[in-house]
Motif scaffolding. Structure first.
Motif, short mmCIF file in Angstrom:
data_model
loop_
_atom_site.label_atom_id
_atom_site.label_comp_id
_atom_site.label_asym_id
_atom_site.label_seq_id
_atom_site.Cartn_x
_atom_site.Cartn_y
_atom_site.Cartn_z
N ALA A 152 -0.79 -5.49 4.86
CA ALA A 152 -1.25 -4.16 4.44
C ALA A 152 -0.07 -3.31 4.02
O ALA A 152 -0.14 -2.57 3.02
CB ALA A 152 -2.02 -3.50 5.58
N GLN A 153 1.03 -3.38 4.77
CA GLN A 153 2.25 -2.64 4.40
C GLN A 153 2.70 -3.00 2.99
O GLN A 153 2.99 -2.11 2.18
CB GLN A 153 3.38 -3.01 5.37
N ALA A 154 2.79 -4.29 2.73
CA ALA A 154 3.29 -4.74 1.43
C ALA A 154 2.33 -4.37 0.30
O ALA A 154 2.74 -3.89 -0.75
CB ALA A 154 3.53 -6.24 1.46
N LEU A 155 1.02 -4.57 0.52
CA LEU A 155 0.05 -4.34 -0.54
C LEU A 155 -0.16 -2.86 -0.82
O LEU A 155 -0.56 -2.48 -1.92
CB LEU A 155 -1.29 -4.97 -0.15
N MET A 156 0.16 -2.01 0.16
CA MET A 156 -0.01 -0.58 -0.04
C MET A 156 0.89 -0.06 -1.16
O MET A 156 0.58 0.95 -1.80
CB MET A 156 0.30 0.15 1.28
N MET A 157 1.98 -0.77 -1.43
CA MET A 157 2.89 -0.36 -2.50
C MET A 157 2.45 -0.88 -3.87
O MET A 157 3.13 -0.67 -4.87
CB MET A 157 4.30 -0.87 -2.18
N LYS A 158 1.32 -1.59 -3.92
CA LYS A 158 0.76 -2.13 -5.15
C LYS A 158 1.78 -2.95 -5.93
O LYS A 158 2.06 -2.68 -7.12
CB LYS A 158 0.21 -1.00 -6.03
N PRO A 159 2.35 -3.96 -5.30
CA PRO A 159 3.37 -4.76 -5.99
C PRO A 159 2.77 -5.63 -7.07
O PRO A 159 1.63 -6.09 -6.98
CB PRO A 159 3.95 -5.62 -4.86
N ARG A 160 3.55 -5.86 -8.12
CA ARG A 160 3.14 -6.82 -9.15
C ARG A 160 3.39 -8.25 -8.68
O ARG A 160 2.70 -9.18 -9.09
CB ARG A 160 3.91 -6.57 -10.45
N VAL A 161 4.39 -8.41 -7.81
CA VAL A 161 4.73 -9.72 -7.27
C VAL A 161 4.80 -9.60 -5.76
O VAL A 161 5.50 -8.74 -5.23
CB VAL A 161 6.09 -10.23 -7.82
N LEU A 162 4.07 -10.47 -5.06
CA LEU A 162 4.11 -10.51 -3.60
C LEU A 162 4.84 -11.78 -3.19
O LEU A 162 4.45 -12.89 -3.56
CB LEU A 162 2.70 -10.50 -3.02
N LEU A 163 5.91 -11.63 -2.41
CA LEU A 163 6.74 -12.73 -1.95
C LEU A 163 6.47 -12.98 -0.47
O LEU A 163 6.53 -12.04 0.34
CB LEU A 163 8.22 -12.41 -2.18
N THR A 193 0.91 -11.43 -8.71
CA THR A 193 1.39 -12.80 -8.67
C THR A 193 1.98 -13.04 -7.28
O THR A 193 2.65 -12.17 -6.73
CB THR A 193 2.47 -13.03 -9.74
N VAL A 194 1.72 -14.21 -6.70
CA VAL A 194 2.19 -14.52 -5.35
C VAL A 194 3.14 -15.72 -5.41
O VAL A 194 2.83 -16.72 -6.08
CB VAL A 194 1.03 -14.82 -4.39
N VAL A 195 4.28 -15.60 -4.74
CA VAL A 195 5.20 -16.73 -4.57
C VAL A 195 5.40 -16.89 -3.07
O VAL A 195 5.87 -15.97 -2.39
CB VAL A 195 6.54 -16.50 -5.27
N MET A 196 5.04 -18.05 -2.53
CA MET A 196 5.07 -18.28 -1.08
C MET A 196 5.95 -19.47 -0.74
O MET A 196 5.81 -20.55 -1.31
CB MET A 196 3.65 -18.53 -0.57
N VAL A 197 6.86 -19.28 0.22
CA VAL A 197 7.64 -20.37 0.79
C VAL A 197 6.90 -20.90 2.01
O VAL A 197 6.46 -20.12 2.87
CB VAL A 197 9.04 -19.89 1.20
N THR A 198 6.73 -22.21 2.10
CA THR A 198 6.09 -22.80 3.27
C THR A 198 6.62 -24.21 3.50
O THR A 198 7.01 -24.90 2.56
CB THR A 198 4.55 -22.85 3.09
N HIS A 199 6.66 -24.61 4.78
CA HIS A 199 6.99 -25.98 5.13
C HIS A 199 5.72 -26.84 5.27
O HIS A 199 5.81 -28.06 5.43
CB HIS A 199 7.75 -26.03 6.47
N ASP A 200 4.56 -26.20 5.22
CA ASP A 200 3.29 -26.85 5.47
C ASP A 200 2.66 -27.27 4.14
O ASP A 200 2.15 -26.42 3.39
CB ASP A 200 2.38 -25.89 6.23
N LEU A 201 2.65 -28.57 3.83
CA LEU A 201 2.08 -29.03 2.57
C LEU A 201 0.60 -28.73 2.47
O LEU A 201 0.08 -28.40 1.41
CB LEU A 201 2.31 -30.53 2.40
N ARG A 202 -0.11 -28.86 3.59
CA ARG A 202 -1.54 -28.57 3.55
C ARG A 202 -1.78 -27.10 3.18
O ARG A 202 -2.68 -26.79 2.40
CB ARG A 202 -2.18 -28.89 4.91
N GLU A 203 -0.96 -26.21 3.73
CA GLU A 203 -1.08 -24.80 3.40
C GLU A 203 -0.77 -24.57 1.92
O GLU A 203 -1.46 -23.81 1.24
CB GLU A 203 -0.11 -23.99 4.26
N ALA A 204 0.26 -25.25 1.41
CA ALA A 204 0.64 -25.10 0.01
C ALA A 204 -0.50 -25.50 -0.91
O ALA A 204 -0.84 -24.79 -1.87
CB ALA A 204 1.89 -25.93 -0.28
N PHE A 205 -1.14 -26.65 -0.63
CA PHE A 205 -2.19 -27.13 -1.50
C PHE A 205 -3.51 -26.40 -1.28
O PHE A 205 -4.38 -26.40 -2.15
CB PHE A 205 -2.39 -28.64 -1.30
N THR A 206 -3.67 -25.77 -0.13
CA THR A 206 -4.89 -25.02 0.15
C THR A 206 -4.87 -23.65 -0.51
O THR A 206 -5.88 -23.18 -1.04
CB THR A 206 -5.10 -24.86 1.66
#
Length: 276
Positions: A152-163, A193-206
């Motif tokens: 909610a904190q991050a989205l309140m700023m209406k970012p074009r890119v969420l990291l 646009t969302v860019v997410m770092v994850t170690h979980d392959l299942r999360e990445a593909f989901t």
């Protein structure tokens, strides 16, 4: 227009090359999952996109213009450890960013502006499933609720890119599934646009519309401690997922470990979409 463009990006710390000659186009409204072994430069790449680090060589552009040298409201970030202020309530946490942005001198809005901000913050709190918790402090919230607050904190700023830097890694599996559903909905409803770092392959593909794997291409011992990581696989999820459209993204869609797209990352083979 491409939302993010990276061309021949290198990041070096002294004699150590962390990222080596990386080029990548990230389209608007995409959800890119960055995967790879520990130490391959995933978080460093996220810091470059945020503006916390500067590339040693190469260029990074946002909507065709050079990426600003410092973090700004056009890029939001959520970390694995809950990036919330413990001395502020849920409502105070969500209102803080816009207040600091609009009232830089006193750090607080007044009158009609504050009422409008209060209403918007309460709506955002409801959107992430925290309605009724406005007056609670972070210490009174569960881990999953704190991560909802960070979103909610991050989205309140209406970012074009969420990291997202492994934002769900510390959550229990059941809570993590709930947050995944929330993240899907938020991405689907908001023009980002969302860019997410994850170690979980299942999360990445989901979650992702695209999975980008980083790794070191140089394997000789004398090169291992010197040269950095680049892209080893770049996989578009099949069937495609499109924000705002009724696709498989809006249904339960979990890939098994024997799925061809998962195998393409784990075995290093080129991308092959599942047969239909």
């Amino acid at each position: 227009m491409t939302a993010l463009t990276l061309r021949n990006v290198w990041k070096e710390y002294g004699d150590q090359i962390v990222i080596e000659n990386l080029s990548l186009d990230i389209a608007p409204r995409s959800f890119v999952a960055l995967v790879g072994p520990s130490g391959c430069g995933k978080t460093t790449l996220l810091r470059l996109l945020l503006g916390q680090e500067r590339a040693t060589r190469g260029t990074i552009m946002l909507d065709g213009a050079a990426l600003p040298d410092e973090p700004g409201p056009d890029r939001g970030v959520v970390y694995q450890r809950y990036s919330v202020f413990p001395h502020l309530t849920v409502l105070g946490n969500v209102m803080l960013g816009p207040e600091l942005q609009s009232a830089r001198v006193v750090g607080r809005s007044f009158g009609a502006a504050r009422r409008h901000l209060n209403e918007a913050a309460r709506q955002m709190i409801a959107d992430v499933g925290l309605a009724g918790s406005e007056d609670k402090y972070p210490a009174q919230l569960s881990g999953g609720m704190q991560q909802r607050l960070a979103l909610a904190q991050a989205l309140m700023m209406k970012p074009r890119v969420l990291l997202l830097d492994e934002p769900f890694g510390a959550l229990d599996p059941g809570i993590r599934t709930d947050i995944h559903h929330l993240m899907k909905r938020l991405w689907d409803e908001r023009p980002m646009t969302v860019v997410m770092v994850t170690h979980d392959l299942r999360e990445a593909f989901t979650l992702g519309t695209r999975v980008v794997a980083l790794g070191r291409k140089r394997n000789r011992p004398e090169e291992a401690d010197r040269y950095g990581a680049s892209i080893t696989n770049d996989i578009d999820i099949w069937p495609p997922r499109v924000a705002g459209a009724r696709t498989l993204f809006n249904t339960e869609y979990a890939l098994g470990w024997d799925d061809p797209t998962v195998q393409a990352v784990t075995s290093g083979r080129p991308d092959q979409p599942p047969e239909t």
